[in-house]
Design a protein around this motif. Structure first.
Motif, short mmCIF file in Angstrom:
data_model
loop_
_atom_site.label_atom_id
_atom_site.label_comp_id
_atom_site.label_asym_id
_atom_site.label_seq_id
_atom_site.Cartn_x
_atom_site.Cartn_y
_atom_site.Cartn_z
N GLY A 20 109.87 23.49 -60.88
CA GLY A 20 108.85 22.83 -60.31
C GLY A 20 108.77 23.51 -59.04
O GLY A 20 109.04 24.58 -58.69
N ASP A 21 108.05 22.80 -58.30
CA ASP A 21 107.53 23.32 -56.92
C ASP A 21 108.11 22.58 -55.74
O ASP A 21 108.57 21.58 -55.71
CB ASP A 21 105.99 23.03 -56.70
N TYR A 22 108.37 23.42 -54.68
CA TYR A 22 108.70 22.96 -53.33
C TYR A 22 108.05 21.59 -52.77
O TYR A 22 108.43 20.73 -52.04
CB TYR A 22 108.65 23.86 -52.13
N TYR A 23 106.63 21.86 -53.10
CA TYR A 23 105.83 20.56 -52.48
C TYR A 23 104.46 20.46 -53.66
O TYR A 23 104.27 21.24 -54.58
CB TYR A 23 105.07 21.27 -51.37
N ILE A 24 104.44 18.94 -53.71
CA ILE A 24 103.32 18.56 -54.53
C ILE A 24 102.14 18.01 -53.80
O ILE A 24 102.33 17.94 -52.60
CB ILE A 24 104.18 17.61 -55.52
N ASN A 41 99.65 15.44 -52.12
CA ASN A 41 99.84 14.08 -51.36
C ASN A 41 99.17 13.19 -52.44
O ASN A 41 97.97 13.37 -53.13
CB ASN A 41 98.95 14.32 -50.15
N ASP A 42 99.98 12.02 -52.51
CA ASP A 42 99.31 10.69 -53.29
C ASP A 42 98.01 10.36 -53.01
O ASP A 42 97.38 9.61 -53.82
CB ASP A 42 100.24 9.62 -53.19
N ASP A 43 97.46 10.51 -51.70
CA ASP A 43 96.20 10.16 -51.04
C ASP A 43 94.97 10.92 -51.73
O ASP A 43 93.99 10.30 -51.80
CB ASP A 43 96.13 10.43 -49.54
N ILE A 44 95.24 11.94 -52.56
CA ILE A 44 94.41 12.81 -53.20
C ILE A 44 94.09 12.28 -54.60
O ILE A 44 94.94 12.73 -55.54
CB ILE A 44 94.87 14.31 -53.00
N VAL A 45 93.19 11.47 -54.80
CA VAL A 45 92.84 11.14 -56.14
C VAL A 45 91.24 11.25 -56.57
O VAL A 45 90.35 11.30 -55.63
CB VAL A 45 92.91 9.59 -55.94
N PHE A 46 91.00 11.52 -57.79
CA PHE A 46 89.86 11.93 -58.37
C PHE A 46 89.07 10.79 -58.93
O PHE A 46 89.97 9.99 -59.94
CB PHE A 46 89.99 13.25 -59.13
N ASP A 47 88.00 10.79 -59.16
CA ASP A 47 87.21 9.84 -60.08
C ASP A 47 87.21 10.14 -61.51
O ASP A 47 87.51 11.62 -61.94
CB ASP A 47 85.85 9.68 -59.75
N GLU A 48 87.28 9.28 -62.50
CA GLU A 48 87.50 9.72 -63.99
C GLU A 48 86.30 10.61 -64.28
O GLU A 48 85.04 10.08 -63.71
CB GLU A 48 87.46 8.62 -64.69
N GLY A 49 86.42 11.87 -64.87
CA GLY A 49 85.26 12.81 -65.11
C GLY A 49 84.88 13.85 -64.28
O GLY A 49 84.02 14.81 -64.26
N ASP A 50 85.51 13.91 -62.99
CA ASP A 50 85.53 14.88 -61.96
C ASP A 50 86.19 15.82 -62.40
O ASP A 50 87.55 15.97 -62.67
CB ASP A 50 86.16 14.26 -60.83
N MET A 51 85.43 17.25 -62.49
CA MET A 51 85.79 18.39 -63.16
C MET A 51 87.11 19.10 -62.07
O MET A 51 87.73 19.99 -62.53
CB MET A 51 84.58 19.35 -63.37
N ARG A 52 87.03 18.47 -60.80
CA ARG A 52 88.06 19.18 -60.07
C ARG A 52 89.41 18.81 -60.44
O ARG A 52 90.27 19.63 -60.12
CB ARG A 52 87.55 18.93 -58.47
N TYR A 105 98.12 19.85 -61.44
CA TYR A 105 98.84 20.46 -62.55
C TYR A 105 100.01 19.40 -63.00
O TYR A 105 100.96 19.65 -62.47
CB TYR A 105 99.31 21.78 -62.31
N PRO A 106 99.76 18.43 -63.93
CA PRO A 106 100.94 17.75 -64.38
C PRO A 106 102.27 18.40 -64.84
O PRO A 106 102.21 19.70 -65.41
CB PRO A 106 100.48 17.10 -65.58
N ARG A 140 111.41 13.44 -63.51
CA ARG A 140 110.20 13.18 -62.79
C ARG A 140 108.99 13.70 -63.11
O ARG A 140 108.76 14.86 -62.96
CB ARG A 140 110.66 12.98 -61.25
N GLU A 141 107.88 12.87 -63.33
CA GLU A 141 106.46 13.47 -63.48
C GLU A 141 105.86 13.51 -62.18
O GLU A 141 105.95 12.74 -61.26
CB GLU A 141 105.68 12.36 -64.26
N THR A 142 105.38 14.59 -61.92
CA THR A 142 104.63 15.07 -60.53
C THR A 142 103.49 15.64 -60.75
O THR A 142 103.17 16.19 -61.82
CB THR A 142 105.66 15.93 -59.94
N ARG A 143 102.51 15.65 -59.67
CA ARG A 143 101.34 16.12 -59.51
C ARG A 143 101.46 17.78 -58.85
O ARG A 143 101.26 17.55 -57.72
CB ARG A 143 100.34 15.43 -59.03
#
Length: 453
Positions: free
Chosen positions: A267-271, A273-284, A290-291, A302-305
């Motif tokens: 995995g990655d050194y950094y994932i 921030n939990d504050d970054i949340v997208f609406d359902e259907g947001d293409m971004r 990247y799950p 651990r499941e990470t973003r």
């Protein structure tokens, strides 16, 4: 790096005007300046609030020290950034006076030289603007006479002081006006074309509080932006395919964002921030998040973003060919913020809804009392954060806002420290390699001037 922002080898190499005698040689030297621009996207994102650390972060001490805003880490990073940007400036200073010696044998050659002149001015302005935002204070009436950066017009050795914030921005504007005044029909996105020049100018005007001008330079670029904000064009940003979203995207031939990944299995050194949340259907979301299943602890995975974008391309061994440095969505945020700060809330919300609808995100309610004044500005910058997370832009916005910045423990379980908005480290230190030779240069407040032999 020595002697007032100049690498001596460059002066020796191009002291002979005959060294740049053809359009091809001039273009090659300009390409060297493009290539000298430092790739600091990961480091600036780590310094901002885009990421939180993982249990792997301690394995990369240099980046962890940067995340924790340790003086030595920022000082080391600053030295590289300063050197690379001024290498690009030195290359441009070698190029421009020698363009008069370029053999012009056709109208096509003359047009190519004019385009190179335009690009050189635009690229120098971009270098200065990035340096000014990193090393200079934010634009306020009180700060305009404070030290900014060193402005260099000639290749030869000069020991120059830092110019004032006011003089620096005047020079950046002069360079952009010169670039805009010349014929520049660059079709390739890895060159700074006329639309890219307008995009930079709009951002400069926003930065210094000329909101009406920021709108006037940016808005014409958005006339058909909605047709560019398609699923295909967004997907193509993260590929070697063409995307109509790109305004300026340097072309590269090597891996990018590998500093973020420990390895493809762990995995990655950094994932994110939990504050970054997208609406359902947001293409971004599909390209930003990247799950990943971190398997360092096989009994308790651990499941990470993880960050997607270039990082996803690295995981999936997709070639990276472009660094998306300027794009039309960035102009949208510049204009929308300028509208909001210029008390044009309706125009700001309408523009943001055009963008959000194209992205597949929930539209804003213009009647929402939270979408007014500072609340509207904050909402725009939060959407901008989602669009550009991991691309290094957030740090500049945080500095402008003067916000406090939380530093977290692994996986964001607790706040370990807070970087205050007025902290001296928001102004990068002038590297010792600069003031070792240049006694006219001053250090930024509260950074030490280290004695050198």
């Amino acid at each position: 790096m020595a002697a007032g922002c100049l690498d001596i080898k460059l002066e020796d190499q191009y002291s002979d005007p005959d060294a740049i005698s053809t359009v091809q040689r001039a273009r090659e030297l300009l390409s060297s300046a493009y290539n000298a621009i430092p790739r600091i996207q990961v480091s600036l994102s780590v310094l901002s609030d885009d990421f939180i650390p993982t249990n792997l972060s301690g394995s990369y001490a240099e980046l962890l020290n940067l995340y924790n805003w340790q003086e030595r880490a920022i000082d080391d990073f600053s030295a590289t950034v300063w050197m690379d940007y001024y290498m690009a400036v030195a290359t441009l200073n070698a190029l421009v006076p020698r363009l008069e010696y370029v053999a012009v044998e056709s109208d096509e050659d003359a047009a190519a030289v004019e385009q190179i002149r335009s690009e050189a001015s635009a690229l120098k302005a971009l270098c200065y603007f990035d340096l000014l935002r990193l090393y200079g204070p934010v634009w306020t009436d009180e700060n305009m006479d404070k030290d900014g950066i060193i402005l260099k017009d000639r290749l030869e050795l000069q020991f120059l002081p830092r110019s004032s914030l006011r003089d620096c921005i005047d020079e950046i504007v002069r360079l952009l006006e010169d670039a805009a005044s010349r014929e520049n029909n660059a079709a390739e996105v890895y060159y700074l074309g006329k639309d890219a020049v307008s995009a930079i100018r709009a951002e400069v005007e926003l930065w210094r509080g000329n909101y009406t001008d920021a709108i006037s330079y940016g808005l014409p670029l958005l006339a058909d932006a909605g047709s560019r904000w398609t699923q295909t064009d967004y997907d193509n940003l993260w590929s070697d395919s063409d995307s109509r979203e790109r305004l300026f995207a340097p072309y590269i031939f090597d891996s990018f964002y590998t500093d973020l990944c420990y390895d493809r299995e762990s995995g990655d050194y950094y994932i994110l921030n939990d504050d970054i949340v997208f609406d359902e259907g947001d293409m971004r979301e599909a390209w930003t998040v990247y799950p990943f299943t971190m398997s360092a602890d096989t009994d308790n995975p651990r499941e990470t973003r993880n960050l997607g974008k270039y990082n996803r391309m690295y995981y999936e061994t997709v070639d990276v060919r472009y660094i998306n440095t300027l794009r039309y969505s960035g102009v949208c945020f510049t204009v929308a913020e300028a509208y909001a700060r210029n008390n044009q809330a309706k125009e700001a919300v309408d523009l943001m809804n055009t963008y959000l609808n194209a992205r597949g995100a929930a539209a804003w309610d213009a009647a929402d009392p939270g979408l007014a004044g500072d609340g509207l500005v904050r909402a725009i910058l939060e959407e901008k954060r989602k669009e550009f997370v991991g691309e290094g832009t957030r740090w500049y916005d945080l500095k402008r806002l003067g916000d406090d910045l939380d530093r977290y423990s692994n996986f964001g379980t607790s706040v370990t420290s807070v970087i205050r908005g007025g902290d001296y480290r928001w102004l990068f230190p002038i590297p010792r390699a600069e003031y070792r030779y240049n006694e006219a240069v001053t250090q930024n407040p509260d950074w030490p001037v280290i004695a050198v032999d």
